[in-house]
Design a protein around this motif. Structure first.
Motif, PDB file in Angstrom:
ATOM      1  N   UNK A  10     -58.595  13.848  17.659  1.00  0.00           N
ATOM      2  CA  UNK A  10     -59.509  14.975  17.767  1.00  0.00           C
ATOM      3  C   UNK A  10     -60.839  14.491  18.322  1.00  0.00           C
ATOM      4  N   UNK A  11     -61.924  14.863  17.673  1.00  0.00           N
ATOM      5  CA  UNK A  11     -63.264  14.431  18.085  1.00  0.00           C
ATOM      6  C   UNK A  11     -63.666  13.087  17.486  1.00  0.00           C
ATOM      7  N   UNK A  12     -62.790  12.487  16.693  1.00  0.00           N
ATOM      8  CA  UNK A  12     -63.111  11.234  16.008  1.00  0.00           C
ATOM      9  C   UNK A  12     -62.702  10.039  16.864  1.00  0.00           C
ATOM     10  N   UNK A  33     -50.780   4.313  23.236  1.00  0.00           N
ATOM     11  CA  UNK A  33     -49.762   4.897  22.362  1.00  0.00           C
ATOM     12  C   UNK A  33     -50.312   6.204  21.812  1.00  0.00           C
ATOM     13  N   UNK A  34     -49.493   7.247  21.828  1.00  0.00           N
ATOM     14  CA  UNK A  34     -49.868   8.531  21.234  1.00  0.00           C
ATOM     15  C   UNK A  34     -48.788   8.935  20.236  1.00  0.00           C
ATOM     16  N   UNK A  35     -49.228   9.529  19.138  1.00  0.00           N
ATOM     17  CA  UNK A  35     -48.287   9.936  18.094  1.00  0.00           C
ATOM     18  C   UNK A  35     -48.932  11.002  17.212  1.00  0.00           C
ATOM     19  N   UNK A  36     -48.181  11.484  16.246  1.00  0.00           N
ATOM     20  CA  UNK A  36     -48.688  12.416  15.242  1.00  0.00           C
ATOM     21  C   UNK A  36     -48.862  11.663  13.934  1.00  0.00           C
ATOM     22  N   UNK A  37     -50.005  11.869  13.320  1.00  0.00           N
ATOM     23  CA  UNK A  37     -50.402  11.169  12.097  1.00  0.00           C
ATOM     24  C   UNK A  37     -49.617  11.662  10.886  1.00  0.00           C
ATOM     25  N   UNK A 110     -62.321   8.487   8.510  1.00  0.00           N
ATOM     26  CA  UNK A 110     -60.857   8.399   8.522  1.00  0.00           C
ATOM     27  C   UNK A 110     -60.241   9.475   7.630  1.00  0.00           C
ATOM     28  N   UNK A 111     -60.932   9.829   6.561  1.00  0.00           N
ATOM     29  CA  UNK A 111     -60.427  10.868   5.656  1.00  0.00           C
ATOM     30  C   UNK A 111     -60.348  12.232   6.338  1.00  0.00           C
ATOM     31  N   UNK A 112     -61.057  12.417   7.466  1.00  0.00           N
ATOM     32  CA  UNK A 112     -61.030  13.679   8.198  1.00  0.00           C
ATOM     33  C   UNK A 112     -59.819  13.821   9.111  1.00  0.00           C
ATOM     34  N   UNK A 113     -59.077  12.744   9.318  1.00  0.00           N
ATOM     35  CA  UNK A 113     -57.862  12.799  10.138  1.00  0.00           C
ATOM     36  C   UNK A 113     -56.760  13.404   9.273  1.00  0.00           C
ATOM     37  N   UNK A 115     -52.934  15.200   8.364  1.00  0.00           N
ATOM     38  CA  UNK A 115     -51.498  15.067   8.566  1.00  0.00           C
ATOM     39  C   UNK A 115     -51.079  15.930   9.761  1.00  0.00           C
ATOM     40  N   UNK A 116     -50.327  15.361  10.682  1.00  0.00           N
ATOM     41  CA  UNK A 116     -49.833  16.091  11.839  1.00  0.00           C
ATOM     42  C   UNK A 116     -50.765  16.078  13.036  1.00  0.00           C
ATOM     43  N   UNK A 117     -51.974  15.577  12.865  1.00  0.00           N
ATOM     44  CA  UNK A 117     -52.943  15.538  13.956  1.00  0.00           C
ATOM     45  C   UNK A 117     -52.530  14.489  14.988  1.00  0.00           C
ATOM     46  N   UNK A 118     -52.815  14.750  16.255  1.00  0.00           N
ATOM     47  CA  UNK A 118     -52.526  13.810  17.339  1.00  0.00           C
ATOM     48  C   UNK A 118     -53.466  12.605  17.234  1.00  0.00           C
ATOM     49  N   UNK A 119     -52.941  11.419  17.528  1.00  0.00           N
ATOM     50  CA  UNK A 119     -53.756  10.201  17.539  1.00  0.00           C
ATOM     51  C   UNK A 119     -53.382   9.394  18.770  1.00  0.00           C
ATOM     52  N   UNK A 120     -54.344   8.670  19.282  1.00  0.00           N
ATOM     53  CA  UNK A 120     -54.125   7.846  20.480  1.00  0.00           C
ATOM     54  C   UNK A 120     -54.793   6.485  20.275  1.00  0.00           C
TER      55      UNK A 120
END
Length: 124
Positions: A10-12, A33-37, A110-113, A115-120
């Motif tokens: 996201x914005x983090x 690498x991109x995935x879902x958290x 990190x606590x703002x990330x 479940x299911x959010x996109x990460x790269x």
């Protein structure tokens, strides 16, 4: 020699370093690498589809900000606080992980990330 990476969701944005280990080198070569958290207490993890063996210095107790690779799910892990496996204030993985580096920026968001959010993960 550590390798600088960026972890974005996201914005983090989090700055981190990968250590000079066989697993960290394999991950560095696979970037971006991109995935879902997925969240597990105060741990973020996600499958990166990269198979690496457990290294001799692997462990299941971590420090806040450490990055790990968990072989059973081929998962990249970011630890910052207690998990359901923890006893007291310790940070404990579900089982041993290869410690591959550390987050070098502030850990508090990190606590703002979620479940299911996109990460790269990418090279810095």
């Amino acid at each position: 020699m550590p390798h600088e990476i960026l972890i974005r969701s996201g914005d983090l944005e989090f700055h981190a370093q990968l250590d000079d280990t066989p697993t960290a080198a394999a991950i560095l070569d696979a970037l971006p690498i991109e995935a879902r958290v997925q969240r597990w207490g105060e741990e973020i993890y996600f499958s990166i589809g990269l198979t690496c063996e457990l290294e001799p210095d692997s462990r299941d107790t971590l420090q806040a900000g450490e990055l790990g690779y968990w072989p059973p799910l081929t998962a990249f892990c970011i630890f910052w606080g207690p998990t359901p496996a923890s006893q007291g204030d310790e940070i404990r993985a579900a089982s041993a992980v290869n410690v591959i580096g550390r987050v070098t920026s502030d850990l508090s968001s990190l606590a703002d990330v979620q479940d299911g959010q996109q990460i790269r993960i990418e090279k810095a």
